[in-house]
Design an enzyme around this catalytic site. Structure first.
Site, PDB file in Angstrom:
ATOM      1  N   HIS A  28       1.237 -21.253   7.953  1.00 41.72           N
ATOM      2  CA  HIS A  28       0.603 -22.264   8.810  1.00 41.72           C
ATOM      3  C   HIS A  28       1.666 -23.173   9.432  1.00 41.72           C
ATOM      4  CE1 HIS A  28      -2.775 -21.403   5.893  1.00 41.72           C
ATOM      5  NE2 HIS A  28      -3.393 -21.257   7.049  1.00 41.72           N
ATOM      6  N   GLN A 144      -8.387 -10.634  14.021  1.00 40.52           N
ATOM      7  CA  GLN A 144      -8.949 -11.944  14.393  1.00 40.52           C
ATOM      8  C   GLN A 144      -8.316 -12.444  15.691  1.00 40.52           C
ATOM      9  OE1 GLN A 144      -9.940 -15.478  11.780  1.00 40.52           O
ATOM     10  NE2 GLN A 144      -7.870 -16.012  12.322  1.00 40.52           N
ATOM     11  N   VAL A 167       4.507 -14.703   8.198  1.00 41.99           N
ATOM     12  CA  VAL A 167       5.606 -15.130   7.336  1.00 41.99           C
ATOM     13  C   VAL A 167       5.442 -14.408   5.998  1.00 41.99           C
ATOM     14  CG1 VAL A 167       6.715 -17.095   6.191  1.00 41.99           C
ATOM     15  CG2 VAL A 167       5.712 -17.369   8.469  1.00 41.99           C
ATOM     16  N   LEU A 175       2.311 -14.135   3.424  1.00 47.32           N
ATOM     17  CA  LEU A 175       1.737 -15.379   2.914  1.00 47.32           C
ATOM     18  C   LEU A 175       0.263 -15.452   3.294  1.00 47.32           C
ATOM     19  CD1 LEU A 175       4.361 -18.221   3.400  1.00 47.32           C
ATOM     20  CD2 LEU A 175       4.188 -16.473   1.639  1.00 47.32           C
TER      21      LEU A 175
HETATM   22  O1  PAF Z   1      -7.834 -17.746  10.088  1.00 49.02           O
HETATM   23  C1  PAF Z   1      -8.521 -18.685   9.614  1.00 49.02           C
HETATM   24  O2  PAF Z   1      -8.080 -19.479   8.788  1.00 49.02           O
HETATM   25  C2  PAF Z   1      -9.961 -18.840  10.071  1.00 49.02           C
HETATM   26  O3  PAF Z   1     -10.545 -17.604  10.284  1.00 49.02           O
HETATM   27  C3  PAF Z   1     -10.125 -19.760  11.290  1.00 49.02           C
HETATM   28  C4  PAF Z   1      -9.414 -19.187  12.513  1.00 49.02           C
HETATM   29  C5  PAF Z   1      -9.565 -21.146  10.979  1.00 49.02           C
HETATM   30  C6  PAF Z   1     -11.595 -19.924  11.664  1.00 49.02           C
HETATM   31  O4  PAF Z   1     -12.305 -20.516  10.619  1.00 49.02           O
END
Ligand code: PAF
Length: 277
Positions: A28, A144, A167, A175
Site C-alpha cells: 500500500h 481487479q 511488492v 505482500l
Molecule cells: O483491493 C482492495 O483492497 C479492495 O478490493 C478495494 C479496491 C479497496 C475495494 O474495496
C-alpha cells in the site's frame, strides 16, 4: 470529504485516491508513493467492504488496525485518511449495484460470485465521494485492476486509473493483508506460487510458447506443494484475461488457491523481453 476535495479543486490541486481495506503494508505504501508522484494531494480510504465478501469468507476476521494504518499512510505521504462508516458507504438505497464488465467473469469472478460487483459498487461510491483525478490500484490484484479500468471506461467516470507493481518479500511472497493469517510453515509453503510462476517465465525465456505446455508446467509445479490447494492457474492475455494458446508478446500468469484456510492470489506479467529472448 467532499468539502475538502472541492477546496483542493478550487486550488487547482490534483487529487489522488488510494482505495484500501486497511491493514496497510509496504505494498500500500508503494501505491501511496506512486499517487504522490502524479498528484498534489493523496487520500487513502480505509473501508472493509462487506459487499465484496462471500458468506463464507473472512469479512469478520479481516485484519483491522487503524492506528497502524494511519502511521503507515502518513509516512508514505498520504494527506488524508478517509475512513467512512458502513452507514455512509451502504446507504439505505444500497440495493443499487454496479454490474461489473466482462473481464470480471472468469477466475475470481467464478470462485467469488458477487465479489467484483461489490468492488465495482464500492469503488464507484468512493470515486463519487472523493472525486479524485487519479486512483491507484495494485497490480497484485491484477483482475481487479482490469475490472476497474473497464468499469471506469464503460461508465465514463472522470478518473484516471494508475497501477503500481506488486511488492514482494525477499523470498518472493507477494505482500497481502491476508498473509497475517499464515503460520510460519504456511508462509514457506506459499512460496510455491512465485516459484511456479517463475518456472513458467524461465520456460518462456528458453523458447516454450505453448499456453497448454506452460499451463501444465504451472499446475504441476503447484502440485509439488501438498499444502497448496489451487483454485485456478492460467496463462492469459493481459487485457482480456482469456487463456492464451501461445504467448507471443505478453501474458499474465494468474494463480489463486488456499494454503490452509487462507486464500492467496498472485500473478506474474510475462513481458516482451521474456518471450523474445
Ligand atoms: O483491493 C482492495 O483492497 C479492495 O478490493 C478495494 C479496491 C479497496 C475495494 O474495496
Amino acid at each position: 470529504m467532499r468539502t475538502w476535495s472541492r477546496l483542493c479543486r478550487e486550488d487547482k490541486l490534483r487529487l489522488g485516491l488510494v482505495p484500501t481495506m486497511g491493514a496497510l503494508h509496504e505494498g500500500h505504501a508503494a501505491l501511496i508513493r506512486r499517487a504522490k508522484t502524479t498528484c498534489d494531494r493523496v487520500v487513502v480510504s480505509v473501508f472493509v467492504n462487506p459487499l465484496q465478501f462471500g458468506p463464507n469468507e473472512d469479512y469478520q476476521r479481516y485484519p483491522r488496525d487503524l492506528m497502524r494504518d494511519s502511521v503507515l499512510a502518513q509516512q508514505a505521504g498520504a494527506d488524508v485518511l478517509f475512513v467512512p462508516t458502513p452507514e455512509e458507504m451502504l446507504p439505505a438505497a444500497a440495493d443499487v449495484r454496479v454490474t461489473p464488465p466482462e473481464v470480471a467473469r472468469r477466475w475470481e469472478g467464478e470462485f467469488r460470485p458477487g465479489h467484483f460487483e461489490g468492488v465495482c459498487t464500492i469503488c464507484t461510491r468512493l470515486f463519487n465521494v472523493v472525486q479524485p483525478d487519479r486512483a491507484v490500484f495494485g497490480r497484485k490484484d491484477y483482475q481487479q485492476l482490469r475490472v476497474i479500468e473497464d468499469m471506469v471506461a464503460g461508465l465514463l467516470l472522470p478518473v484516471v486509473i494508475e497501477s503500481a507493481a506488486t511488492v514482494r518479500e525477499p523470498e518472493g511472497l507477494a505482500l497481502s493483508s491476508r498473509n497475517s493469517y499464515l503460520s510460519e510453515e504456511e508462509r514457506s509453503a506459499a512460496l510455491v506460487i512465485i516459484r511456479a510462476m517463475r518456472a513458467v517465465e524461465a520456460a518462456l525465456r528458453s523458447g516454450e510458447r505453448s499456453g497448454r505446455v506452460l499451463t501444465q508446467m504451472l499446475t504441476d509445479h503447484l502440485r509439488c506443494e501438498p499444502m497448496m490447494k489451487t483454485q485456478y492457474a492460467a496463462i492469459t492475455d493481459p487485457i482480456t484475461l482469456e487463456p492464451l494458446e501461445a504467448v507471443e508478446r505478453e501474458g499474465v500468469v494468474l494463480v489463486a488457491g488456499h494454503i490452509g484456510t487462507t486464500r492467496l492470489i498472485d500473478n506474474l506479467h510475462l513481458t516482451d523481453t521474456a518471450a523474445a529472448q
